[in-house]
Design a protein around this motif. Structure first.
Motif, PDB file in Angstrom:
ATOM      1  N   THR A  53       0.856  -1.182   0.000  1.00 12.11           N
ATOM      2  CA  THR A  53       0.000   0.000   0.000  1.00 12.11           C
ATOM      3  C   THR A  53       0.893   1.233   0.000  1.00 12.11           C
ATOM      4  N   PHE A  54       0.521   2.230  -0.769  1.00  9.25           N
ATOM      5  CA  PHE A  54       1.352   3.418  -0.979  1.00  9.25           C
ATOM      6  C   PHE A  54       0.471   4.659  -0.980  1.00  9.25           C
ATOM      7  N   TRP A  55       0.862   5.649  -0.167  1.00  9.38           N
ATOM      8  CA  TRP A  55       0.157   6.925  -0.127  1.00  9.38           C
ATOM      9  C   TRP A  55       1.087   8.032  -0.609  1.00  9.38           C
ATOM     10  N   GLY A  56       0.549   8.931  -1.399  1.00  5.03           N
ATOM     11  CA  GLY A  56       1.342  10.062  -1.870  1.00  5.03           C
ATOM     12  C   GLY A  56       0.481  11.066  -2.592  1.00  5.03           C
ATOM     13  N   TRP A  57       1.107  12.149  -3.031  1.00  5.29           N
ATOM     14  CA  TRP A  57       0.380  13.218  -3.707  1.00  5.29           C
ATOM     15  C   TRP A  57       1.160  13.824  -4.877  1.00  5.29           C
ATOM     16  N   ALA A  58       2.401  13.424  -5.073  1.00  9.37           N
ATOM     17  CA  ALA A  58       3.226  14.032  -6.111  1.00  9.37           C
ATOM     18  C   ALA A  58       2.605  13.795  -7.486  1.00  9.37           C
ATOM     19  N   LYS A  59       2.714  14.807  -8.340  1.00  8.46           N
ATOM     20  CA  LYS A  59       2.157  14.715  -9.681  1.00  8.46           C
ATOM     21  C   LYS A  59       2.798  13.550 -10.444  1.00  8.46           C
ATOM     22  N   GLY A  60       1.980  12.863 -11.215  1.00  6.21           N
ATOM     23  CA  GLY A  60       2.469  11.751 -12.017  1.00  6.21           C
ATOM     24  C   GLY A  60       2.599  10.440 -11.279  1.00  6.21           C
ATOM     25  N   THR A  61       2.200  10.394  -9.999  1.00  7.02           N
ATOM     26  CA  THR A  61       2.414   9.184  -9.205  1.00  7.02           C
ATOM     27  C   THR A  61       1.571   8.014  -9.687  1.00  7.02           C
ATOM     28  N   GLN A  62       0.322   8.254 -10.040  1.00  7.55           N
ATOM     29  CA  GLN A  62      -0.512   7.151 -10.511  1.00  7.55           C
ATOM     30  C   GLN A  62       0.098   6.502 -11.744  1.00  7.55           C
ATOM     31  N   GLU A  63       0.646   7.326 -12.634  1.00 10.36           N
ATOM     32  CA  GLU A  63       1.273   6.798 -13.834  1.00 10.36           C
ATOM     33  C   GLU A  63       2.508   5.963 -13.495  1.00 10.36           C
ATOM     34  N   VAL A  64       3.258   6.382 -12.479  1.00 14.77           N
ATOM     35  CA  VAL A  64       4.426   5.618 -12.040  1.00 14.77           C
ATOM     36  C   VAL A  64       3.989   4.261 -11.490  1.00 14.77           C
ATOM     37  N   VAL A  65       2.967   4.262 -10.667  1.00 15.82           N
ATOM     38  CA  VAL A  65       2.475   3.002 -10.096  1.00 15.82           C
ATOM     39  C   VAL A  65       1.983   2.070 -11.195  1.00 15.82           C
ATOM     40  N   ASP A  66       1.241   2.617 -12.145  1.00  9.63           N
ATOM     41  CA  ASP A  66       0.735   1.780 -13.240  1.00  9.63           C
ATOM     42  C   ASP A  66       1.884   1.160 -14.043  1.00  9.63           C
ATOM     43  N   ALA A  67       2.897   1.982 -14.325  1.00  9.51           N
ATOM     44  CA  ALA A  67       4.043   1.478 -15.096  1.00  9.51           C
ATOM     45  C   ALA A  67       4.817   0.427 -14.303  1.00  9.51           C
ATOM     46  N   PHE A  68       4.972   0.650 -13.000  1.00 11.93           N
ATOM     47  CA  PHE A  68       5.676  -0.330 -12.173  1.00 11.93           C
ATOM     48  C   PHE A  68       4.926  -1.650 -12.145  1.00 11.93           C
ATOM     49  N   ASN A  69       3.623  -1.593 -11.920  1.00  6.75           N
ATOM     50  CA  ASN A  69       2.839  -2.825 -11.859  1.00  6.75           C
ATOM     51  C   ASN A  69       2.884  -3.598 -13.175  1.00  6.75           C
ATOM     52  N   ALA A  70       2.995  -2.871 -14.279  1.00  9.81           N
ATOM     53  CA  ALA A  70       3.059  -3.519 -15.586  1.00  9.81           C
ATOM     54  C   ALA A  70       4.440  -4.077 -15.895  1.00  9.81           C
ATOM     55  N   SER A  71       5.440  -3.678 -15.090  1.00  4.59           N
ATOM     56  CA  SER A  71       6.822  -4.045 -15.408  1.00  4.59           C
ATOM     57  C   SER A  71       7.241  -5.402 -14.873  1.00  4.59           C
ATOM     58  N   GLN A  72       6.493  -5.950 -13.911  1.00  2.48           N
ATOM     59  CA  GLN A  72       6.885  -7.214 -13.292  1.00  2.48           C
ATOM     60  C   GLN A  72       5.699  -7.815 -12.550  1.00  2.48           C
ATOM     61  N   GLN A  73       5.890  -8.993 -11.984  1.00  4.10           N
ATOM     62  CA  GLN A  73       4.791  -9.724 -11.344  1.00  4.10           C
ATOM     63  C   GLN A  73       5.014  -9.986  -9.864  1.00  4.10           C
ATOM     64  N   ASP A  74       6.185  -9.646  -9.332  1.00  2.75           N
ATOM     65  CA  ASP A  74       6.515 -10.028  -7.958  1.00  2.75           C
ATOM     66  C   ASP A  74       5.946  -9.087  -6.903  1.00  2.75           C
ATOM     67  N   ILE A  75       5.748  -7.813  -7.273  1.00  5.88           N
ATOM     68  CA  ILE A  75       5.259  -6.816  -6.327  1.00  5.88           C
ATOM     69  C   ILE A  75       4.096  -6.077  -6.968  1.00  5.88           C
ATOM     70  N   ARG A  76       3.025  -5.918  -6.234  1.00  4.52           N
ATOM     71  CA  ARG A  76       1.885  -5.134  -6.704  1.00  4.52           C
ATOM     72  C   ARG A  76       1.716  -3.958  -5.771  1.00  4.52           C
ATOM     73  N   VAL A  77       1.549  -2.767  -6.333  1.00  4.04           N
ATOM     74  CA  VAL A  77       1.403  -1.554  -5.541  1.00  4.04           C
ATOM     75  C   VAL A  77      -0.014  -1.024  -5.681  1.00  4.04           C
ATOM     76  N   THR A  78      -0.652  -0.811  -4.554  1.00  2.00           N
ATOM     77  CA  THR A  78      -1.970  -0.187  -4.513  1.00  2.00           C
ATOM     78  C   THR A  78      -1.793   1.244  -4.033  1.00  2.00           C
ATOM     79  N   PHE A  79      -2.145   2.188  -4.878  1.00  3.40           N
ATOM     80  CA  PHE A  79      -1.877   3.597  -4.596  1.00  3.40           C
ATOM     81  C   PHE A  79      -3.133   4.315  -4.142  1.00  3.40           C
ATOM     82  N   GLN A  80      -2.986   5.112  -3.088  1.00 10.39           N
ATOM     83  CA  GLN A  80      -4.050   6.010  -2.647  1.00 10.39           C
ATOM     84  C   GLN A  80      -3.517   7.439  -2.647  1.00 10.39           C
ATOM     85  N   GLU A  81      -4.139   8.299  -3.424  1.00  7.42           N
ATOM     86  CA  GLU A  81      -3.738   9.700  -3.438  1.00  7.42           C
ATOM     87  C   GLU A  81      -4.312  10.403  -2.216  1.00  7.42           C
ATOM     88  N   ILE A  82      -3.459  11.120  -1.505  1.00  7.37           N
ATOM     89  CA  ILE A  82      -3.876  11.878  -0.330  1.00  7.37           C
ATOM     90  C   ILE A  82      -3.540  13.346  -0.548  1.00  7.37           C
TER      91      ILE A  82
END
Length: 449
Positions: A53-82
């Motif tokens: 689970t990941f919380w943040g607010w920096a611009k472009g973060t959702q796109e980073v999480v989406d790209a990371f999740n698409a890059s591999q299968q070992d770690i999944r990140v669930t993002f909540q913007e705060i």
């Protein structure tokens, strides 16, 4: 990316935050029980990927999480913007830590990191951060995330100050070049108001003490220093007095707007031409680009004015990835943070979103960010060249204190009354100094003056 591909500007960067390691050592000695680490071992991934689970607010973060999740299968990140830290994000994170339901990883800015460390809200991630990984970041950024000899976060960006302005409005007011000194900035403010009585050159943010702190930093202030077993606290030095007097005069003479940062009031003023400049940081280009889609080609960026005309900058914000104290997934959290801050794909995802103009803490990624950032607002200006020069002018003698939450809350409470005449900036600074000393002493930390 090989070092030969780095811009030659990178060689001109100075260090900042010198003394932070010594300061943090004093902090951890004074609050030893709060400086331990969390469990540190990752939960088993036998039955599938590790889920963070990941919380943040920096611009472009959702796109980073989406790209990371698409890059591999070992770690999944669930993002909540705060909300951003100053808008309530830090309170939300702190409350979650106290309640035992904090996210595994969250964003925290450099000024607030020592406070989170001193409260025991984050864990030492040093066992997952190799020397090779540290070498990928600016030494200055590593100093900001290394406290008491331990590593508490991975840096995302540096945030030198920058002045953004409406070049068309400046031209109509007879201003041909951006101001290099604060004296010229004031003169330009008068010209702007004379040409259009409703327009102002910039905004004073009463809800954002970090902006004033960056101004004091730029002017040569040093609010915190650390000895072997104590913190020296001195907010009333010459640099702070210069910055306070200057901005008090700009407010009293109605030469700047006074409005909450990133509020509807501030945004509307920018959109309607009531505010024609923004004293921000490197990340501000992305903010303005998303805020002003109809003002294509009308804005430019310039170095921050200084009192003596020589290049100098403070730092306004700058973001890190920290792992919460109770997370049992530190290894996976660091792997995600490493990917987000040191890989081309991570930086392309953030900057390519069109909302972020972050200046990377990993020098090898500066060309990646530069080529990925697209904004019609600034035409073809070399923004990242400007950011690199600004980063090179950051003053090296500023240290963030260990109770910046208390410091900033005291400033914000008093700044709210500055525009109405109920207080002045220097009175607010003195009050914040007193509140800071009291909080340090309440935590058992020795203070010298």
């Amino acid at each position: 990316m090989p070092s030969s591909s780095l811009p030659r500007r990178a060689a001109r960067r100075r260090t900042y935050g010198s003394g932070l390691i010594a300061a943090a050592t004093a902090l951890c000695l004074a609050t030893l029980s709060a400086c331990g680490s969390g469990q540190g071992a990752d939960a088993s991934a036998k039955d599938g990927p590790v889920t963070l689970t990941f919380w943040g607010w920096a611009k472009g973060t959702q796109e980073v999480v989406d790209a990371f999740n698409a890059s591999q299968q070992d770690i999944r990140v669930t993002f909540q913007e705060i909300p951003s830290g100053n808008a309530g994000g830090y309170a939300k994170i702190s409350n979650a830590v106290k309640a035992g339901n904090a996210p595994d990883v969250f964003n925290v800015e450099y000024p607030q990191l020592p406070d989170f460390v001193s409260r025991g809200a984050v864990q030492d991630i040093g066992e997952h951060v190799s020397d090779d990984l540290k070498a990928q970041y600016l030494p200055q950024a590593i100093r900001m995330t290394t406290l008491g000899g331990s590593t508490w976060a991975l840096p995302l960006d540096a945030a030198p100050q920058v002045f953004y302005y409406r070049k068309d409005v400046f031209a109509k007011a007879g201003i041909t070049t951006p101001p290099k000194t604060w004296e010229a900035f004031r003169a330009d403010a008068e010209k702007i108001r004379k040409a259009d009585p409703r327009a102002r050159i910039a905004t004073f943010f009463p809800d954002d003490p970090n902006t004033f702190e960056a101004m004091a930093w730029q002017a040569g202030a040093q609010w915190f220093k650390a000895g072997d077993d104590a913190w020296k606290v001195a907010f009333r030095d010459e640099g702070t007095q210069k910055a306070a007097d200057y901005w008090q005069g700009m407010i009293d003479d109605d030469l700047v707007q006074v409005a909450p940062s990133f509020s509807q009031q501030w945004t509307a003023s920018l959109q309607k031409g009531g505010t024609v400049g923004y004293l921000g940081a490197s990340w501000g280009a992305g903010v303005l680009g998303g805020t002003l889609p109809d003002q294509s080609g009308t804005w430019a960026a310039a170095p921050m004015p200084t009192f003596d005309g020589e290049p100098a900058s403070g730092m306004l914000g700058g973001t890190t990835f920290a792992v919460s104290k109770d997370s049992d997934k530190a290894e996976a959290a660091v792997a995600f943070a490493r990917w987000a801050t040191t890989t081309e794909d991570g930086m392309k995802a953030r900057i390519g979103s069109g909302t972020s103009s972050a200046y990377p803490a990993a020098p090898a990624l500066v060309p990646v960010a530069e080529s990925s950032f697209k904004s019609t607002l600034f035409g073809d200006q070399d923004l990242y060249g400007l950011f690199a020069d600004a980063a090179g002018s950051i003053r090296a003698d500023w240290t963030w204190g260990p109770v910046m939450g208390t410091t900033n809350n005291a400033l914000k409470d008093s700044f709210a009354e500055v525009h109405s005449g109920g207080a002045d900036i220097m009175t607010a600074v003195r009050g914040a100094e007193a509140a800071t000393v009291k909080e340090l002493e309440n935590r058992g930390i020795k203070v010298t003056r």
